[in-house]
Design an enzyme around this catalytic site. Sequence first.
Site, PDB file in Angstrom:
ATOM      1  N   GLY A 338      51.058  39.478  38.009  1.00  0.00           N
ATOM      2  CA  GLY A 338      50.699  39.342  36.600  1.00  0.00           C
ATOM      3  C   GLY A 338      50.413  40.696  35.992  1.00  0.00           C
ATOM      4  N   GLY A 341      48.246  43.042  38.223  1.00  0.00           N
ATOM      5  CA  GLY A 341      48.748  43.549  39.485  1.00  0.00           C
ATOM      6  C   GLY A 341      49.392  42.432  40.287  1.00  0.00           C
ATOM      7  N   SER A 342      49.226  42.455  41.612  1.00  0.00           N
ATOM      8  CA  SER A 342      49.859  41.457  42.480  1.00  0.00           C
ATOM      9  C   SER A 342      48.821  40.796  43.375  1.00  0.00           C
ATOM     10  CB  SER A 342      50.931  42.120  43.351  1.00  0.00           C
ATOM     11  OG  SER A 342      51.928  42.717  42.541  1.00  0.00           O
ATOM     12  N   LYS A 357      43.816  40.138  45.577  1.00  0.00           N
ATOM     13  CA  LYS A 357      44.355  40.604  44.295  1.00  0.00           C
ATOM     14  C   LYS A 357      44.235  42.125  44.232  1.00  0.00           C
ATOM     15  CE  LYS A 357      42.216  39.638  40.282  1.00  0.00           C
ATOM     16  NZ  LYS A 357      41.850  38.875  39.057  1.00  0.00           N
ATOM     17  N   ASP A 453      38.697  32.779  29.072  1.00  0.00           N
ATOM     18  CA  ASP A 453      40.130  32.711  29.408  1.00  0.00           C
ATOM     19  C   ASP A 453      40.449  31.448  30.212  1.00  0.00           C
ATOM     20  OD1 ASP A 453      42.708  33.643  29.161  1.00  0.00           O
ATOM     21  OD2 ASP A 453      42.612  34.941  30.919  1.00  0.00           O
TER      22      ASP A 453
END
Length: 648
Positions: A338, A341-342, A357, A453
Site C-alpha cells: 500500500g 509500504g509492504s 509491515k 480511517d
Amino acid sequence: MVIRSFARAVTPPLLLLHLLVSVTCSYGNQNQEFINSCGDIHNITYPFQLQGDPSHAAYDKYFILSCDQNNRTILDLSAGKYYVQSMNYTDSSIRLVDVGIQTDDICSSFPLSSLTLGDFVTQTLLPYTAESTATTVVFLSCENPIQSPAYVNRTGYNCIAGDESSGNGYYSYVAVGEVTFWDFPDSCTFDQVAFTSSPRLGRGSNMSWLDLNKVLAYGFEATWDSKSVTCKECKERFYKLLRTLSSTLYCGDCEYELPFLSYWSLLLEVIGAILAVRLLLAPCVFGFLINKFRRRHLSSFDSIEDFLESENHLVPIRYSYSDIKKMTNGFRDKLGEGGYGSVYKGKLRSGYFVAIKMLSKPKADGKEFINEVATIGRIHHVNVVQLIGYCAEQSKRALVYDFMPNGSLEKYIFSSEGKLSLSCKQIYEISLGVARGIGYLHRGCEMQILHFDIKPHNILLDENFTPKVSDFGLAKLYPTDNSIVTVTAVRGTMGYIAPELFYKNIGGVSYKADIYSFGMLLMEMAGRRRNRNLSVDSSQIFFPSWVYDQFAEGKNIQIGETTEEESEMVKKMMLVGLWCIQMRPSDRPNSMNKVIEMLEGNIQLLHMPPKPFQYSQLAMLAENGINKSLSNLSGACMDSLTCDISGR
C-alpha cells in the site's frame, strides 16, 4: 544611456554577470509591440497569454485567454469557462464570473460550470486558489413552493422549462447567505452552483432575483501562485536569451551593446562560464546536501529514540532489523502492498506466525511510526489487532502484528466472482465485532482513541473470521472527557470521511466521525458492494440514497438468496447504517454502545431515520472537488488508499 564595452576584454564571469542581470530584469520596451488587450482587460502579459500572441508562452494551459465575438475575455478551465472581470498582476489576483451568468437576460442567467469551490481549495488541480470571501450560491428546483426569506425566487421570471406556468409544477429558487445543506427542503433537488465575492451579498430577505443576478455578475476573487510563475518566467527569459543570442542586452531603461561579439562567441563564453561555476560549486553543494540529509535523518532517529525511552512501559518487543529479516526469510512472502509500504508474512522462533509491515516512506520526524506504536501498543481487545513488536533501527522501521490468515474484509464483501463469500450471519457478526472494537477505542482505555480511517481494508479477519480493527497511522489520542477535538487537516479515506471534517459549520469533530465511517462500512457490508459505483444503474450509483428511497416507499431489499432471518439482519444493518451517516453529528447515535444496542435489538424498534439530506448530490460534490485535487498528490488518496489532506 548606451554603454559600449570591448567585448574581447569581457571575461566569462563578467559576461555571465551581465546575462544574469538581464535575466532578472524586465525587457523594458523590447516587447511593447506584443502586449494585447481584449475588451476591458488591457496589457495581457506573462503569465497569461492571449491566443495568437507570439511574444511569449503562457505559464500553463490554464493561463491562456481568448476573446469572444462580444469582445469579452474568457478563461477556459476545461470543466468551466469564466469571463475575466479584472486582473491584478501586483497581488496576483483575478476576478472571474461563470459565462452562464447574464446581465442582459436574467431569465437565461444560470451557471454552466461544473467546478466547485473544492476545485479551488489547493493549487494541485487548478493553479488558482479562491479567496476566503468567495461564497457558494446554490440553484435548486423544488416540487413545492418554499416560504422562507432565505431563498430567492426565480420562478416568477419563467426562467426554467419546469416553471409552474408550464404545467409540470417545478419551482426555481436560489439559496444564499448562511443557508446550509441540511436546511434544504426534501422536495428540492440540486441544480448548480455559482460563486461570488461581491460585498453586496446578503441574506435572501432583502434581495430579488434581479438583485442577486447583479451580485453573481460581480464574480469571485481568486489568486495564482506568483512565486511559481516568477521562477518559470526567469527560466524562460534565460533560455530565450540563449536562443536569440542577441548582441544587445536590455535591462529597464538601460541598453548594453556588445557589438564586437559574434553570436557563437557569446554562446561559448556563456557555456564556459557556467561550467566553471558548476565545477567550483559542485563539491560545496554536494557536501551541503549530504550534511542536510544526515541532519534530517538524525533528527528523525533522535525523535524515535526519545519516544521509545520515555514509553518504556510499552508491552511490544523491540526487534533488530536482522531479526526482521530472519522472521521473513529475507522478505520472501509478501502479503500485500500500500501507500505505507509492504506487508510480509513472518514466523517467530516459537513458531507463531506474524504479519510484518515495513514502512517504506516514513515521515522525516517518525510521526506515523510513533503514532501507531503509541496508540496500538497499549490496546488489548479481541476486536483490535495486536501489536507484538516493532523495529526502529536507523531508517529501517517495521511493525510486527498478529497474523490474520483470512486477510481483510474488503476482499470478501467486494468479491466480484463470489468465490470469497460470507454468509449474512457471518457478515452480521463481523459488524458487531467491529462495532465493539471501535467502542473499546472510544471508551475502553484511559485515553479515547479516534481511528479516523474505518473502512473494509482496515478490518482484518483471523482464522475464525473474528474481526480486528487495524491500521492506526491516522489515529489520534484525546482525554476521555473531550467531546470535541481539534483536527488540523482532513483525515481518512474518501468515501468514509465524516462531513464535519470538510464543513466546520455543521458541528465539531468528535468520536462521531468514526461512527459515520462505521455507518458507511455497514452499508457496504450489507449491500456487498461499494457505496459509490458508477457501473450500475444511475438510480443506484450512491447506494445509501437508493436504500433510503426503497425503504421510504415500503419496498424490501433483497441481497442474493437469503432466508427471512437473514433478510432481517441485512435490513437492520442498513437502517443502523443510515442512522450513522446522518449529515449532522448530533443526529447520529450517541455512542458506539448505542450502535451495538441498535444492531442487537428488535428491528421493530428501529424507525426510519431522516434522509441523509442530499449527500449524494451536495456533500459528495465538494468531496469530489478535493478528490480531484488530491489525485495528483502521488496517487495516495483515492478510494482504496488512505490520505491526510495536509499532505500525507
